[in-house]
Motif scaffolding. Sequence first.
Motif, PDB file in Angstrom:
ATOM      1  N   LYS A  20      -9.477   2.057  -7.410  1.00 13.46           N
ATOM      2  CA  LYS A  20      -9.659   3.187  -6.498  1.00 13.46           C
ATOM      3  C   LYS A  20     -10.212   4.409  -7.236  1.00 13.46           C
ATOM      4  N   PHE A 194      -6.035   8.414  -1.071  1.00 15.32           N
ATOM      5  CA  PHE A 194      -5.489   7.511  -2.068  1.00 15.32           C
ATOM      6  C   PHE A 194      -3.964   7.656  -2.123  1.00 15.32           C
ATOM      7  N   ASP A 198      -1.649   3.045  -4.835  1.00 16.09           N
ATOM      8  CA  ASP A 198      -2.945   2.532  -5.273  1.00 16.09           C
ATOM      9  C   ASP A 198      -3.059   2.500  -6.797  1.00 16.09           C
TER      10      ASP A 198
END
Length: 204
Positions: A20, A194, A198
């Motif tokens: 991510k 996010f 993550d």
Amino acid sequence: MRAIDKAAFFEAIDYRPHSKQWLYHNSNARFKVPCCGRRFGKSTMAGRDLEPELFLPKRRYWIVGPTYDLGEKEFRVIWDDLIVKRQLGRDKRVKKAYNKRSGEMFIEFPWQTRVEVRSADHPEHLVGDALHGVILSEAAKQKKETWERFIRPALSDYRGWATFPTTPEGHNWVYTLWQLGQNPDFEDFESWQFPSWDNPEVYP
């Protein structure tokens, strides 16, 4: 003139972004709005995304926090990577200071590129410089005026970039920027949500 390759630089400093974080690093948007949960790694991500640009000549960058204490987080990442681990601090031509109490935190390289921390608590210190890029640390805790009155105009000369790494604080002005990043009609903006989990290192 382009900054050195990010992937090669990250490998050289032994930084391995998780998947991510790579979404953020690979973005070419002028304005990046990552809304992150705690422990996602946003300060590391934002600080290291700037680092390759610090090797370009005659550049000026700010890290603006709601306070010096919060602005110090991204600066600490840059200091540890370049001044300590890469030992650039041994070069006497590198001017530097790291005093969180007084707010004097900056690095100025021999090629006339400088990164420094500023506090939105002291708006009189947010005027005067034309900037190539700005990290607005914990942007959602800052005032809209800081961005619109002081930072955005300072980016005009060089068409500089800005990034807004933050934990969310409801539907405030940063949420409005986040919405622009979700709209394909606004190509200058890109945004992400996010959550903390993550980050596979903290939440395997």
